[in-house]
Design an enzyme around this catalytic site. Structure first.
Site, PDB file in Angstrom:
ATOM      1  N   LYS A 141       0.841  -1.205   0.000  1.00 43.82           N
ATOM      2  CA  LYS A 141       0.000   0.000   0.000  1.00 43.82           C
ATOM      3  C   LYS A 141       0.874   1.252   0.000  1.00 43.82           C
ATOM      4  O   LYS A 141       0.585   2.222  -0.704  1.00 43.82           O
ATOM      5  CB  LYS A 141      -0.957  -0.023   1.206  1.00 43.82           C
ATOM      6  CG  LYS A 141      -2.065  -1.042   1.027  1.00 43.82           C
ATOM      7  CD  LYS A 141      -2.834  -1.361   2.287  1.00 43.82           C
ATOM      8  CE  LYS A 141      -3.733  -2.574   2.010  1.00 43.82           C
ATOM      9  NZ  LYS A 141      -4.422  -3.074   3.200  1.00 43.82           N
TER      10      LYS A 141
ATOM     11  N   GLN B  39      -4.675  -1.654   9.317  1.00 46.16           N
ATOM     12  CA  GLN B  39      -4.475  -2.978   8.724  1.00 46.16           C
ATOM     13  C   GLN B  39      -5.054  -4.062   9.645  1.00 46.16           C
ATOM     14  O   GLN B  39      -4.734  -4.110  10.828  1.00 46.16           O
ATOM     15  CB  GLN B  39      -2.971  -3.215   8.471  1.00 46.16           C
ATOM     16  CG  GLN B  39      -2.654  -4.514   7.774  1.00 46.16           C
ATOM     17  CD  GLN B  39      -3.237  -4.590   6.356  1.00 46.16           C
ATOM     18  OE1 GLN B  39      -3.175  -3.638   5.583  1.00 46.16           O
ATOM     19  NE2 GLN B  39      -3.830  -5.720   6.011  1.00 46.16           N
TER      20      GLN B  39
ATOM     21  N   ASP C 209     -11.200   2.396   3.288  1.00 51.53           N
ATOM     22  CA  ASP C 209     -11.423   0.956   3.122  1.00 51.53           C
ATOM     23  C   ASP C 209     -12.908   0.667   2.896  1.00 51.53           C
ATOM     24  O   ASP C 209     -13.271  -0.423   2.455  1.00 51.53           O
ATOM     25  CB  ASP C 209     -10.968   0.202   4.384  1.00 51.53           C
ATOM     26  CG  ASP C 209      -9.636  -0.497   4.195  1.00 51.53           C
ATOM     27  OD1 ASP C 209      -9.265  -0.771   3.040  1.00 51.53           O
ATOM     28  OD2 ASP C 209      -8.967  -0.782   5.221  1.00 51.53           O
TER      29      ASP C 209
END
Ligand code: NDP
Length: 284
Positions: free
Chosen positions: A52, A96, A119
């Site tokens: 990422k 995460q 997200d």
């Protein structure tokens, strides 16, 4: 034999588009910024976080990296999320997953400002998708819609079957296909006669997390087959939820693993960050 849907190529196109837009924003004085938080040192998570950050660098975003020790308390994590929520220069916050067992993922995700939830996991964004209001959409299913559209595959009026009902893949996938006017069926572990239902699908999305589970008997001749699964099989080789070798000769289009859905997830994350930065510009 099915045509391969090239997720690497399509994700590269999307990243290129995002890069150009990021350059434009930079000229207007806006640096798109993603904050990435990792708690502990789970190996797979470190790889995902690294990818990422690399993607941010490639498209010209700034990434802020928070690598917290395993013993970080939930309150410490919530405090950091709260601080990032309040920062005007941060467009996206990504925590995460998985988090260590002593931290509630649910509480942390819901603590992220829905405006920075790139997200698309916050309940407010899930609700927006369900009722058809603009918001952030979970990256993997959003990427699958891009794969279909950019491959010229019509969704409208098609019989779509999604196998899996998780909050991050199956449910948003079903909502997106419905938004595109597909006729959608969602299957799960309690579904009876799964093979009969999947064999009706014009577009079949396999997101059940079982290696090579979907074999040719589950698939209609000429179906479009999208494989979300990622598993490391024999000889460390990656495979998906679909038995590629038996399904590919029967399908019209198929996504490979690796190189299908996987690369799209990060591309859509970049796209969501860009969208957030544009929203910030519109507000100021
Ligand atoms: P989950 O484990 O959260 O959900 C799996 C779903 O599949 C559940 O709804 C479950 O049903 C259903 N299921 C399990 N077994 C069966 C079965 N035998 N028949 C029918 N349905 C079944 O997984 P995720 O949604 O998070 O992920 C799915 C797969 O996609 C995994 O392999 C994961 O690694 C991969 N993935 C890939 C990504 C990418 O970027 N390519 C991103 C995210 C995930 P029930 O609800 O009844 O338990």
């Amino acid at each position: 034999m099915a045509e391969i849907i090239d997720g690497k190529k399509i994700s590269a196109q999307i990243k290129e588009e995002v890069k150009q837009e990021a350059e434009r924003l930079l000229k207007e004085g806006v640096t798109v910024t993603l904050a990435v938080i990792q708690v502990g040192q789970d190996k797979a998570s470190s790889v995902y976080v690294g990818n990422k950050k690399k993607a941010c660098e490639y498209v010209g975003f700034r990434s802020l990296s928070y690598e917290l020790p395993e013993e970080t308390t939930m309150q410490e994590l919530l405090d950091l999320v709260g601080e990032l929520n309040g920062r005007m220069d941060v467009d996206g916050i990504l925590v995460q997953l998985p988090l260590p067992a002593h931290i509630s993922e649910e509480k942390v995700i819901q603590a992220i400002s829905p405006d920075k939830d790139v997200d698309g996991f916050h309940v407010q964004n899930a609700g927006r998708l369900a009722v058809g209001i603009e918001g952030f959409v979970s990256c993997t299913p959003a990427g699958i819609i891009e794969l279909l559209k950019r491959s010229g595959i019509e969704i409208c009026g098609k019989e779509c079957v999604v196998v899996g009902r998780s909050n991050i893949v199956g449910k948003p996938m079903a909502a997106l296909l419905l938004r595109e006017n597909g006729t959608v069926t969602v299957c799960h572990s309690r579904t009876k006669e799964l093979d009969k239902i999947t064999a009706r699908a014009d577009i079949l999305v396999a997101a059940l997390g079982k290696p090579k589970f979907i074999t040719a008997e589950y698939v209609k001749e000429g179906a479009v087959v999208i494989d979300v699964g990622i598993h490391r099989g024999e000889n460390n080789k990656l495979c998906g939820d679909v038995d590629f070798d038996s399904v590919a000769p029967k399908a019209s289009y198929i996504t490979p693993v690796p190189g299908g859905v996987g690369p799209m997830t990060i591309a859509m994350l970049m796209s969501n960050c860009l969208k957030s930065a544009k929203m910030r510009m519109d507000k100021s």
